[in-house]
Design an enzyme around this catalytic site. Sequence first.
Site, PDB file in Angstrom:
ATOM      1  N   LYS A  45       0.816  -1.222   0.000  1.00 34.81           N
ATOM      2  CA  LYS A  45       0.000   0.000   0.000  1.00 34.81           C
ATOM      3  C   LYS A  45       0.843   1.262   0.000  1.00 34.81           C
ATOM      4  O   LYS A  45       0.486   2.278   0.580  1.00 34.81           O
ATOM      5  CB  LYS A  45      -0.990   0.010   1.180  1.00 34.81           C
ATOM      6  CG  LYS A  45      -1.795  -1.260   1.340  1.00 34.81           C
ATOM      7  CD  LYS A  45      -2.457  -1.715   0.041  1.00 34.81           C
ATOM      8  CE  LYS A  45      -3.528  -0.750  -0.426  1.00 34.81           C
ATOM      9  NZ  LYS A  45      -4.155  -1.220  -1.716  1.00 34.81           N
ATOM     10  N   HIS A 100       7.703  -7.374  -2.184  1.00 38.43           N
ATOM     11  CA  HIS A 100       7.409  -6.747  -0.893  1.00 38.43           C
ATOM     12  C   HIS A 100       8.409  -7.208   0.165  1.00 38.43           C
ATOM     13  O   HIS A 100       8.261  -6.871   1.342  1.00 38.43           O
ATOM     14  CB  HIS A 100       5.999  -7.125  -0.417  1.00 38.43           C
ATOM     15  CG  HIS A 100       4.893  -6.391  -1.118  1.00 38.43           C
ATOM     16  ND1 HIS A 100       5.003  -5.094  -1.544  1.00 38.43           N
ATOM     17  CD2 HIS A 100       3.622  -6.795  -1.439  1.00 38.43           C
ATOM     18  CE1 HIS A 100       3.856  -4.725  -2.107  1.00 38.43           C
ATOM     19  NE2 HIS A 100       3.026  -5.721  -2.057  1.00 38.43           N
ATOM     20  N   SER A 130      -4.676   2.737   4.511  1.00 37.14           N
ATOM     21  CA  SER A 130      -4.929   2.028   3.262  1.00 37.14           C
ATOM     22  C   SER A 130      -4.839   0.516   3.468  1.00 37.14           C
ATOM     23  O   SER A 130      -5.656  -0.252   2.948  1.00 37.14           O
ATOM     24  CB  SER A 130      -3.924   2.474   2.203  1.00 37.14           C
ATOM     25  OG  SER A 130      -4.160   1.837   0.978  1.00 37.14           O
TER      26      SER A 130
END
Length: 294
Positions: A45, A100, A130
């Site tokens: 995010k 990630h 988010s």
Amino acid sequence: MARLDVTETFHHISFPGHIHTQDSLNYALHFKFQDRDTVIATYPKSGTTWMQEVVTLVKNRGDPQLSKTVPNWARAPWLEQYYSEKVLGATQGPRIITTHLPYNLLASALQGSKAKVIYVARNPKDVVVSYYHFHKMAKFLPEPNSFDEFLDGFLEGTVSYGSWFDHVKGWTRQAEVLANVLYISYEEMWLDLRGSMEKISAFLQCPLVGEELTSSLRHCSFSSMRDNTMVNYTLVPQEIMDHSKGKFMRKGKIGDWRNTFTEDQICFFDTVYSQQMQGCPLTFLWECPEEEEE
């Protein structure tokens, strides 16, 4: 591969089992990067989808055909997800790879590689809001319950993908010392997309000119991405991502965290942030400049 309720723990970090396995995570740690690879590294995010779109358009000189016909997870696959070995093995030519994973897990694989890495970070107050909303719609992530509870987990680093603080500090330290690592903030892109795209295209040695740049800017605007089914994740089945509970591309604004945080949560967050980021030179824009005095 459903495994919607499975959580994989790898190097003391939790990963959603729906898209990660121990084998896929180990595959990432021993991946053979090629010098022509472009790696997009982010904490969730933080502008991942946006950067995937930017890099796709830069690499294709502003031609939106690939962006409009191939899902972003296929043209810029996540290195650590279970399908990546098959996809990346079949990819010819320069690859766009997304991750990630924190730097410490990929350090060994990246060592000696000339692959170009773009690290995107976003102010963590907007990230946590988010991420909280994403947990509500993503059925492969734990039910977030209250925002207060989710905020605790985020600040403790116990949410999926681990500590935001460790992630950001680990990657940005490399950007300070390695010429093949570029750091750019989500807020920088939001405030000056043209300048950011020129910076990114120069870094990738694909400088855009004239209509190439104009087309790229048009197709990676928030509204264009929000309406593009290859980008907005509406292709993901309802049983995996419940689109009735929210949109994957929700607002994308700077400073929207103020609509969620209470004053007590702001104080708590600021205290933890100052402790965790002590000695770190990074600064973040917490609100849009025109909204600061409101």
